[in-house]
Design a protein around this motif. Structure first.
Motif, PDB file in Angstrom:
ATOM      1  N   ARG A 196      61.930  24.495  10.949  1.00 58.57           N
ATOM      2  CA  ARG A 196      60.663  25.186  10.675  1.00 58.57           C
ATOM      3  C   ARG A 196      59.515  24.546  11.447  1.00 58.57           C
ATOM      4  O   ARG A 196      58.681  25.237  12.036  1.00 58.57           O
ATOM      5  N   ILE A 197      59.477  23.231  11.483  1.00 54.73           N
ATOM      6  CA  ILE A 197      58.346  22.524  12.095  1.00 54.73           C
ATOM      7  C   ILE A 197      58.359  22.628  13.612  1.00 54.73           C
ATOM      8  O   ILE A 197      57.311  22.795  14.244  1.00 54.73           O
ATOM      9  N   VAL A 198      59.530  22.558  14.265  1.00 51.86           N
ATOM     10  CA  VAL A 198      59.544  22.572  15.738  1.00 51.86           C
ATOM     11  C   VAL A 198      59.201  23.939  16.309  1.00 51.86           C
ATOM     12  O   VAL A 198      58.870  24.036  17.500  1.00 51.86           O
ATOM     13  N   TYR A 199      59.259  25.006  15.481  1.00 54.14           N
ATOM     14  CA  TYR A 199      58.875  26.337  15.968  1.00 54.14           C
ATOM     15  C   TYR A 199      57.479  26.741  15.497  1.00 54.14           C
ATOM     16  O   TYR A 199      57.073  27.889  15.680  1.00 54.14           O
ATOM     17  N   MET A 200      56.733  25.829  14.880  1.00 56.98           N
ATOM     18  CA  MET A 200      55.375  26.159  14.451  1.00 56.98           C
ATOM     19  C   MET A 200      54.497  26.536  15.642  1.00 56.98           C
ATOM     20  O   MET A 200      54.706  26.064  16.763  1.00 56.98           O
ATOM     21  N   ALA A 201      53.480  27.349  15.389  1.00 56.50           N
ATOM     22  CA  ALA A 201      52.492  27.631  16.426  1.00 56.50           C
ATOM     23  C   ALA A 201      51.810  26.327  16.841  1.00 56.50           C
ATOM     24  O   ALA A 201      51.644  25.410  16.033  1.00 56.50           O
ATOM     25  N   THR A 202      51.398  26.248  18.087  1.00 61.39           N
ATOM     26  CA  THR A 202      50.848  25.009  18.621  1.00 61.39           C
ATOM     27  C   THR A 202      49.658  24.506  17.810  1.00 61.39           C
ATOM     28  O   THR A 202      49.552  23.312  17.505  1.00 61.39           O
ATOM     29  N   ASN A 203      48.730  25.398  17.446  1.00 60.27           N
ATOM     30  CA  ASN A 203      47.550  24.969  16.693  1.00 60.27           C
ATOM     31  C   ASN A 203      47.890  24.541  15.272  1.00 60.27           C
ATOM     32  O   ASN A 203      47.098  23.835  14.639  1.00 60.27           O
ATOM     33  N   SER A 204      49.033  24.965  14.752  1.00 59.50           N
ATOM     34  CA  SER A 204      49.449  24.546  13.410  1.00 59.50           C
ATOM     35  C   SER A 204      50.080  23.160  13.443  1.00 59.50           C
ATOM     36  O   SER A 204      50.085  22.467  12.424  1.00 59.50           O
ATOM     37  N   ALA A 205      50.606  22.771  14.588  1.00 61.51           N
ATOM     38  CA  ALA A 205      51.240  21.456  14.722  1.00 61.51           C
ATOM     39  C   ALA A 205      51.025  20.946  16.143  1.00 61.51           C
ATOM     40  O   ALA A 205      51.961  20.845  16.936  1.00 61.51           O
ATOM     41  N   PRO A 206      49.779  20.614  16.494  1.00 58.96           N
ATOM     42  CA  PRO A 206      49.512  20.111  17.857  1.00 58.96           C
ATOM     43  C   PRO A 206      50.227  18.791  18.104  1.00 58.96           C
ATOM     44  O   PRO A 206      50.387  17.982  17.191  1.00 58.96           O
ATOM     45  N   LEU A 207      50.655  18.573  19.336  1.00 60.35           N
ATOM     46  CA  LEU A 207      51.348  17.331  19.672  1.00 60.35           C
ATOM     47  C   LEU A 207      50.396  16.153  19.775  1.00 60.35           C
ATOM     48  O   LEU A 207      50.816  14.998  19.649  1.00 60.35           O
ATOM     49  N   TRP A 432      56.333  26.785  25.896  1.00 57.87           N
ATOM     50  CA  TRP A 432      55.826  28.079  25.440  1.00 57.87           C
ATOM     51  C   TRP A 432      55.727  29.038  26.622  1.00 57.87           C
ATOM     52  O   TRP A 432      55.653  28.623  27.774  1.00 57.87           O
ATOM     53  N   TYR A 433      55.783  30.325  26.306  1.00 59.49           N
ATOM     54  CA  TYR A 433      55.677  31.365  27.330  1.00 59.49           C
ATOM     55  C   TYR A 433      54.239  31.422  27.800  1.00 59.49           C
ATOM     56  O   TYR A 433      53.309  31.573  27.006  1.00 59.49           O
ATOM     57  N   ALA A 434      54.034  31.286  29.129  1.00 61.83           N
ATOM     58  CA  ALA A 434      52.682  31.074  29.650  1.00 61.83           C
ATOM     59  C   ALA A 434      52.257  32.096  30.686  1.00 61.83           C
ATOM     60  O   ALA A 434      51.231  31.904  31.343  1.00 61.83           O
ATOM     61  N   SER A 435      52.996  33.186  30.876  1.00 61.30           N
ATOM     62  CA  SER A 435      52.591  34.177  31.873  1.00 61.30           C
ATOM     63  C   SER A 435      51.347  34.939  31.430  1.00 61.30           C
ATOM     64  O   SER A 435      50.496  35.293  32.245  1.00 61.30           O
ATOM     65  N   ASP A 436      51.234  35.213  30.139  1.00 60.96           N
ATOM     66  CA  ASP A 436      50.076  35.927  29.607  1.00 60.96           C
ATOM     67  C   ASP A 436      49.069  34.948  29.029  1.00 60.96           C
ATOM     68  O   ASP A 436      49.348  33.762  28.847  1.00 60.96           O
ATOM     69  N   GLU A 437      47.881  35.447  28.738  1.00 56.55           N
ATOM     70  CA  GLU A 437      46.891  34.653  28.030  1.00 56.55           C
ATOM     71  C   GLU A 437      47.495  34.173  26.715  1.00 56.55           C
ATOM     72  O   GLU A 437      48.105  34.948  25.975  1.00 56.55           O
ATOM     73  N   ASN A 445      57.091  29.830  21.269  1.00 57.88           N
ATOM     74  CA  ASN A 445      57.422  28.499  21.747  1.00 57.88           C
ATOM     75  C   ASN A 445      58.720  27.994  21.134  1.00 57.88           C
ATOM     76  O   ASN A 445      59.390  28.698  20.379  1.00 57.88           O
ATOM     77  N   GLY A 446      59.053  26.761  21.466  1.00 59.37           N
ATOM     78  CA  GLY A 446      60.244  26.108  20.934  1.00 59.37           C
ATOM     79  C   GLY A 446      60.305  24.665  21.415  1.00 59.37           C
ATOM     80  O   GLY A 446      59.486  24.231  22.226  1.00 59.37           O
ATOM     81  N   PRO A 447      61.269  23.887  20.955  1.00 58.17           N
ATOM     82  CA  PRO A 447      61.356  22.470  21.312  1.00 58.17           C
ATOM     83  C   PRO A 447      62.233  22.211  22.535  1.00 58.17           C
ATOM     84  O   PRO A 447      63.092  23.023  22.889  1.00 58.17           O
ATOM     85  N   PHE A 448      62.016  21.057  23.162  1.00 62.55           N
ATOM     86  CA  PHE A 448      62.902  20.624  24.245  1.00 62.55           C
ATOM     87  C   PHE A 448      63.097  19.126  24.173  1.00 62.55           C
ATOM     88  O   PHE A 448      62.301  18.397  23.573  1.00 62.55           O
ATOM     89  N   ILE A 449      64.164  18.654  24.812  1.00 66.23           N
ATOM     90  CA  ILE A 449      64.436  17.220  24.957  1.00 66.23           C
ATOM     91  C   ILE A 449      64.962  16.977  26.365  1.00 66.23           C
ATOM     92  O   ILE A 449      65.717  17.791  26.908  1.00 66.23           O
ATOM     93  N   LEU A 450      64.523  15.889  26.985  1.00 64.84           N
ATOM     94  CA  LEU A 450      65.029  15.442  28.280  1.00 64.84           C
ATOM     95  C   LEU A 450      65.381  13.972  28.166  1.00 64.84           C
ATOM     96  O   LEU A 450      64.728  13.229  27.435  1.00 64.84           O
ATOM     97  N   TRP A 451      66.407  13.555  28.895  1.00 66.75           N
ATOM     98  CA  TRP A 451      66.740  12.131  28.913  1.00 66.75           C
ATOM     99  C   TRP A 451      67.162  11.707  30.317  1.00 66.75           C
ATOM    100  O   TRP A 451      67.826  12.443  31.046  1.00 66.75           O
TER     101      TRP A 451
END
Length: 473
Positions: A196-207, A432-437, A445-451
């Protein structure tokens, strides 16, 4: 009953003090050392003589040594660390607000910050390994800090519901060692809450938060890591476990390999990673649910449900920066931390000696996603120390694809913002999808991990001489 005072009537009394000290150094446990010290005056002198030099030797044998400490300071530090690490194996570490857990977290933080401050070895895979690494890995294996045995219970009435950010930061750093623990049971409880938390809107859970937007949202980061750890390490999830288990040790997530440093610093070139997404309708449904409702619904995370892991190659720009399209900056705000803090003096203004160090670093990237080549261009921003741990960086980049005319596909832009954990080996964040305003109150949006990896995947790795379309973005 009072302990008998040391005597002179033992065989140790006739031995030179150097030999008694050599014997003490071979004892395996602290209990054995204390028992040996109590045998007679000769053994006590072996431990206490030379202004406590024995304790410096004992400290250096166990931990990375930080210069500038007296023998007595090292003695107290040694004894406190061993006590807290021993006690800490019995604590739950659900939220980290009680004093006893805070004492253990403080010791773990010291071990993290001071790692690689002394001589170090290499492990069986040729990777640098400090003494503190060994202590941290052993604690992770034998404690409940990350390998929990039950779901977190509700806190007492006078205790906050959320996790102590200092504990979350230490958990994230200790998580580097999870992927090397053979046979460990990776129980990730409350997985539905992490989803639930990793798919929150950005303003609801800013990094990031704070007046200068440099305070990391540690709780979100920990949920993001637990989300991917569940999929990567649990066979029952039937998602990423098989592909991760088939990677060589040098291609799995691993711990940092050098002292933690402040400011921005280039990362390694070779990376692996993955991301997760839900359909737009599923994202909206999940966001409407309360924390109590999410346990009754199961949503299948896409991309990782098929075991998809991508390779990524990063190149850091030297010299003049590449052109940074205005639309990329508008979506990502990559250059928001450009002002060096100033220290007001009666003379000329001087840059404050802070954690920021060198400023923003630019990089390009390329990889393959769903059989399509993609490009990336982005920035690293320095961050101040978080809860006493230096070395965090903010990363932002735009993932994009090129059309048949070698132009950026403007309707296929994907923005990434994340946190580089200290040591530069793991990145967690949000796409997050950034083609539109973008409406960050309701962004897709959604989460990612890189290592970082030590052994490039030659089969899927793009060659260094390939052209990087991001240069012309």
């Amino acid at each position: 009953m009072a302990r008998e005072p040391p005597t002179n009537n033992t065989a140790f009394s006739i031995l030179p003090i150097e030999l008694n000290q050599a014997i003490a150094c071979e004892l395996e446990t602290d209990k054995d050392i204390l028992t040996y010290r109590a045998v007679c005056r000769a053994t006590r002198n072996a431990i206490d003589a030379d202004k406590g030099h024995f304790w410096r030797t004992q400290f250096r044998k166990t931990f990375d040594l930080v210069e500038g400490k007296t023998n007595m300071e090292l003695k107290e530090s040694y004894r406190n660390r061993k006590k807290q690490l021993r006690r800490g194996t019995g604590y739950e570490f659900f939220r980290g607000h009680n004093t006893r857990e805070k004492d253990v977290v403080e010791v773990l933080k010291q071990l993290i910050v001071e790692s690689f401050k002394g001589p170090f070895d290499v492990d069986e895979h040729g990777r640098p390994r400090s003494l503190n690494h060994k202590i941290l890995a052993n604690f992770v294996l034998n404690s409940k800090m990350l390998l929990n045995t039950r779901r977190a219970i509700r806190p007492p009435r006078n205790e906050p519901m959320g996790i102590n950010p200092a504990l979350a930061a230490v958990k994230l750093m200790c998580s580097h060692f999870l992927f090397e623990l053979e046979g460990a049971k990776h129980n990730v409880f409350a997985m539905e809450e992490s989803q639930r938390i990793v798919y929150m809107a950005t303003n609801s859970a800013p990094l990031y938060s704070g007046t200068d937007m440099t305070v990391v949202n540690m709780e979100w980061m920990l949920h993001c890591f637990n989300f991917f750890r569940h999929h990567m390490m649990n066979e029952e999830a039937m998602t990423l476990h098989e592909v991760i288990s088939e990677l060589s040790p040098r291609q799995k997530p691993s711990s940092w390999q050098e002292p933690l440093r402040k400011g921005s610093y280039p990362l390694g070139k070779h990376w692996k990673g993955t991301y997760s997404f839900l359909d737009t309708g599923e994202v909206s449904k999940l966001r409407r649910m309360s924390p109590e409702q999410v346990g009754d619904a199961f949503l299948c995370d896409k991309n990782i449900d098929e075991g998809k892991v991508q390779s990524l190659h990063l190149d850091f720009v030297e010299g003049a920066p590449l052109r940074w399209p205005k639309i990329f900056e508008k979506r990502l705000h990559s250059l928001r931390n450009v002002a060096e803090p100033q220290l007001k003096t009666q003379g000329r203004s001087k840059a404050k000696d802070s954690d920021h160090g060198p400023k923003n670093l630019q990089f390009t990237g390329r990889g393959i996603d769903l059989d399509d080549d993609f490009n990336a261009i982005g920035w690293l921003n320095p961050l101040p120390a978080q809860h006493g741990i230096p070395g965090w960086q903010r990363i932002t980049f735009m993932k994009h694809f090129m059309d048949d005319f070698d132009q950026v596909e403007q309707d296929n832009l994907w923005a990434y913002e994340g946190v580089v954990l200290p040591g530069g080996r793991i990145i967690l964040g949000r796409w997050w999808y950034a083609s539109d305003e973008v409406d960050f109150n309701n962004d897709y949006n959604g989460p990612f991990i890189l290592w970082a990896i030590d052994e490039p995947d030659m089969e899927g790795e793009l060659k260094d001489e390939d052209e990087n379309g991001a240069d012309e973005a």
